[in-house]
Every structure is written in C-alpha cells, then in structure tokens.
Design a protein around this motif. Structure first.
Motif, PDB file in Angstrom:
ATOM      1  N   GLU A  42       0.808  -1.219   0.000  1.00  0.00           N
ATOM      2  CA  GLU A  42       0.000   0.000   0.000  1.00  0.00           C
ATOM      3  C   GLU A  42       0.841   1.269   0.000  1.00  0.00           C
ATOM      4  OE1 GLU A  42      -1.439   1.110   4.433  1.00  0.00           O
ATOM      5  OE2 GLU A  42      -2.101  -0.862   3.772  1.00  0.00           O
ATOM      6  N   PHE A  43       2.165   1.124   0.036  1.00  0.00           N
ATOM      7  CA  PHE A  43       3.056   2.277   0.023  1.00  0.00           C
ATOM      8  C   PHE A  43       3.678   2.421  -1.358  1.00  0.00           C
ATOM      9  CE2 PHE A  43       2.787   0.928   4.395  1.00  0.00           C
ATOM     10  CZ  PHE A  43       2.455   2.113   5.016  1.00  0.00           C
ATOM     11  N   ASP A  44       3.231   3.442  -2.085  1.00  0.00           N
ATOM     12  CA  ASP A  44       3.781   3.763  -3.393  1.00  0.00           C
ATOM     13  C   ASP A  44       3.398   5.191  -3.733  1.00  0.00           C
ATOM     14  OD1 ASP A  44       1.084   3.498  -3.873  1.00  0.00           O
ATOM     15  OD2 ASP A  44       1.274   1.978  -5.417  1.00  0.00           O
ATOM     16  N   ASN A  45       3.908   5.694  -4.818  1.00  0.00           N
ATOM     17  CA  ASN A  45       3.620   7.067  -5.258  1.00  0.00           C
ATOM     18  C   ASN A  45       3.917   8.098  -4.178  1.00  0.00           C
ATOM     19  OD1 ASN A  45       2.766   6.165  -7.797  1.00  0.00           O
ATOM     20  ND2 ASN A  45       0.695   5.799  -7.025  1.00  0.00           N
ATOM     21  N   GLY A  46       5.028   7.921  -3.465  1.00  0.00           N
ATOM     22  CA  GLY A  46       5.435   8.905  -2.469  1.00  0.00           C
ATOM     23  C   GLY A  46       4.892   8.672  -1.078  1.00  0.00           C
ATOM     24  N   LYS A  47       4.034   7.685  -0.869  1.00  0.00           N
ATOM     25  CA  LYS A  47       3.522   7.368   0.465  1.00  0.00           C
ATOM     26  C   LYS A  47       4.589   6.555   1.187  1.00  0.00           C
ATOM     27  CE  LYS A  47      -0.507   5.389   2.769  1.00  0.00           C
ATOM     28  NZ  LYS A  47      -1.765   4.657   2.553  1.00  0.00           N
ATOM     29  N   ILE A  48       5.098   7.103   2.305  1.00  0.00           N
ATOM     30  CA  ILE A  48       6.243   6.510   2.988  1.00  0.00           C
ATOM     31  C   ILE A  48       5.931   6.319   4.465  1.00  0.00           C
ATOM     32  CG2 ILE A  48       8.663   6.896   3.644  1.00  0.00           C
ATOM     33  CD1 ILE A  48       8.911   8.474   1.021  1.00  0.00           C
ATOM     34  N   LEU A  49       6.324   5.171   4.979  1.00  0.00           N
ATOM     35  CA  LEU A  49       6.188   4.855   6.391  1.00  0.00           C
ATOM     36  C   LEU A  49       7.545   5.089   7.054  1.00  0.00           C
ATOM     37  CD1 LEU A  49       4.283   2.105   8.082  1.00  0.00           C
ATOM     38  CD2 LEU A  49       6.710   2.157   8.527  1.00  0.00           C
ATOM     39  N   ILE A  50       7.561   5.880   8.124  1.00  0.00           N
ATOM     40  CA  ILE A  50       8.784   6.142   8.887  1.00  0.00           C
ATOM     41  C   ILE A  50       8.544   5.608  10.291  1.00  0.00           C
ATOM     42  CG2 ILE A  50      10.350   7.908   9.791  1.00  0.00           C
ATOM     43  CD1 ILE A  50       9.421   9.688   7.429  1.00  0.00           C
ATOM     44  N   THR A 117      10.946   3.992  -2.850  1.00  0.00           N
ATOM     45  CA  THR A 117      11.100   4.158  -1.406  1.00  0.00           C
ATOM     46  C   THR A 117       9.744   3.988  -0.732  1.00  0.00           C
ATOM     47  OG1 THR A 117      12.911   5.701  -1.778  1.00  0.00           O
ATOM     48  CG2 THR A 117      11.935   5.685   0.408  1.00  0.00           C
ATOM     49  N   LYS A 118       9.697   3.077   0.267  1.00  0.00           N
ATOM     50  CA  LYS A 118       8.439   2.792   0.956  1.00  0.00           C
ATOM     51  C   LYS A 118       8.559   2.900   2.470  1.00  0.00           C
ATOM     52  CE  LYS A 118       7.156  -0.245  -2.742  1.00  0.00           C
ATOM     53  NZ  LYS A 118       6.200  -1.156  -3.209  1.00  0.00           N
ATOM     54  N   SER A 128      24.835   8.399  18.679  1.00  0.00           N
ATOM     55  CA  SER A 128      24.254   9.239  17.642  1.00  0.00           C
ATOM     56  C   SER A 128      22.861   8.724  17.287  1.00  0.00           C
ATOM     57  CB  SER A 128      25.161   9.237  16.409  1.00  0.00           C
ATOM     58  OG  SER A 128      24.689  10.156  15.443  1.00  0.00           O
ATOM     59  N   ASN A 129      22.503   8.793  16.029  1.00  0.00           N
ATOM     60  CA  ASN A 129      21.233   8.307  15.511  1.00  0.00           C
ATOM     61  C   ASN A 129      21.488   7.673  14.151  1.00  0.00           C
ATOM     62  OD1 ASN A 129      19.436   9.688  17.563  1.00  0.00           O
ATOM     63  ND2 ASN A 129      20.495  11.437  16.682  1.00  0.00           N
ATOM     64  N   LYS A 130      20.513   6.918  13.683  1.00  0.00           N
ATOM     65  CA  LYS A 130      20.653   6.242  12.404  1.00  0.00           C
ATOM     66  C   LYS A 130      19.356   6.424  11.621  1.00  0.00           C
ATOM     67  CE  LYS A 130      22.059   1.774  10.563  1.00  0.00           C
ATOM     68  NZ  LYS A 130      22.464   0.410  10.915  1.00  0.00           N
ATOM     69  N   ALA A 131      19.469   6.640  10.317  1.00  0.00           N
ATOM     70  CA  ALA A 131      18.316   6.706   9.419  1.00  0.00           C
ATOM     71  C   ALA A 131      18.677   5.937   8.163  1.00  0.00           C
ATOM     72  CB  ALA A 131      17.981   8.150   9.069  1.00  0.00           C
ATOM     73  N   GLU A 132      17.804   5.019   7.773  1.00  0.00           N
ATOM     74  CA  GLU A 132      18.082   4.231   6.576  1.00  0.00           C
ATOM     75  C   GLU A 132      16.790   3.788   5.912  1.00  0.00           C
ATOM     76  OE1 GLU A 132      20.149   0.579   7.420  1.00  0.00           O
ATOM     77  OE2 GLU A 132      18.910   0.184   9.167  1.00  0.00           O
ATOM     78  N   ILE A 133      16.863   3.670   4.598  1.00  0.00           N
ATOM     79  CA  ILE A 133      15.745   3.136   3.836  1.00  0.00           C
ATOM     80  C   ILE A 133      15.815   1.618   3.963  1.00  0.00           C
ATOM     81  CG2 ILE A 133      14.750   2.879   1.534  1.00  0.00           C
ATOM     82  CD1 ILE A 133      16.000   5.611   0.847  1.00  0.00           C
TER      83      ILE A 133
END
Length: 151
Positions: A42-50, A117-118, A128-133
């Motif tokens: 259900e995540f496509d066209n720019g809809k992203i879950l963080i 990207t989803k 520190s912190n971490k952010a990743e796709i």
C-alpha cells in the motif's frame, strides 16, 4: 543504610528522568493506515512509512524517543514502536534526528527518496542516531502504533 538506599533511588530516578525529550508538533500532513496488518504494497507514489526502530537498551530508560525534522520541518516525536505515514516527492531530503540520553544526540542524514522508497527506519544509537531506507516492515510491526492518536 537508609541514606545509601535513598541516595541510590534518587540517583537512579534522576538518570532515568533525565532521558526525557520534549516532543515537537508535526507540520506534515500525517496519514492514517486502515489495513491491519499494514501491507507494504500500500506504500507507493510517495507514500512513505517512517518508524522508530529503537532497540531494548534505549527503551528501558526512555532514550528511545526521537524527534524528527525533514528539511527543517518537524515531523514530530516518534517513541519506540511508533510510526508515521507521510507523502514525499522524489528527491534528496535532510533528516535531522535528536534523541536524549543524558545529553542531546543530534545527527543529520541525507536520504534520497525515489519511486521505490516505501519504508524508512530511524533509531537512536549509543552515540548518535541512524536513518536508513529499509523498504521492509519489521517482524514485530503488529506492536507498533501510528503517531496519530485514535480518538
């Protein structure tokens, strides 16, 4: 003996309460999800879950709370086992992450969003912190909740 116990309790409560991070209000248009369980399709066209992927070590002392800004615009505070759903157009975005563990740990990450990207995982680390796709929903996602509170 009582004085030692009192001092130990006082120092412990001071350490655990010092890890609270003041929440920030989101300026994004946050989305709800209506499927349970959440389906990656259900995540496509720019809809992203963080989501906040904090580990057990950060959960025990409340240092798992993480404030997220995207291009200097506040997304909000993600506690452990919380997620947000937003729309982002393809491009490069600056993610600023802050968590508090005795002191504030701030980090900046450049994330390139494309049509594939989803899912993005943000989490505190020891220094520190971490952010990743990740483009994958974690195994225990049934325990997560949307930062949009159900009324």
């Amino acid at each position: 003996m009582r004085l030692k116990i009192f001092l130990l309790l006082f120092i412990s409560s001071l350490l655990f309460s010092s890890c609270l991070l003041k929440p920030i209000q989101s300026e994004f248009s946050l989305q709800r999800t209506f499927s349970d369980p959440v389906i990656i399709g259900e995540f496509d066209n720019g809809k992203i879950l963080i989501y906040n992927g904090a580990g057990f070590n950060h959960k025990i002392d409340n240092s798992s709370f993480i404030n997220v800004w995207i291009n200097n615009k506040p997304l909000g505070q993600l506690m452990s086992n919380e997620f947000a759903i937003i729309y982002l157009l393809p491009g490069k975005y600056e993610f600023k992450l802050v968590h508090k563990d005795i002191k504030n740990f701030t980090s900046t990450h450049i994330i390139e969003i494309d049509k594939d990207t989803k899912v993005i995982c943000v989490k505190p680390t020891i220094t520190s912190n971490k952010a990743e796709i990740t483009n994958a929903i974690p195994n225990n996602f049934h325990l997560f909740r949307n930062i949009i509170r159900q009324k």
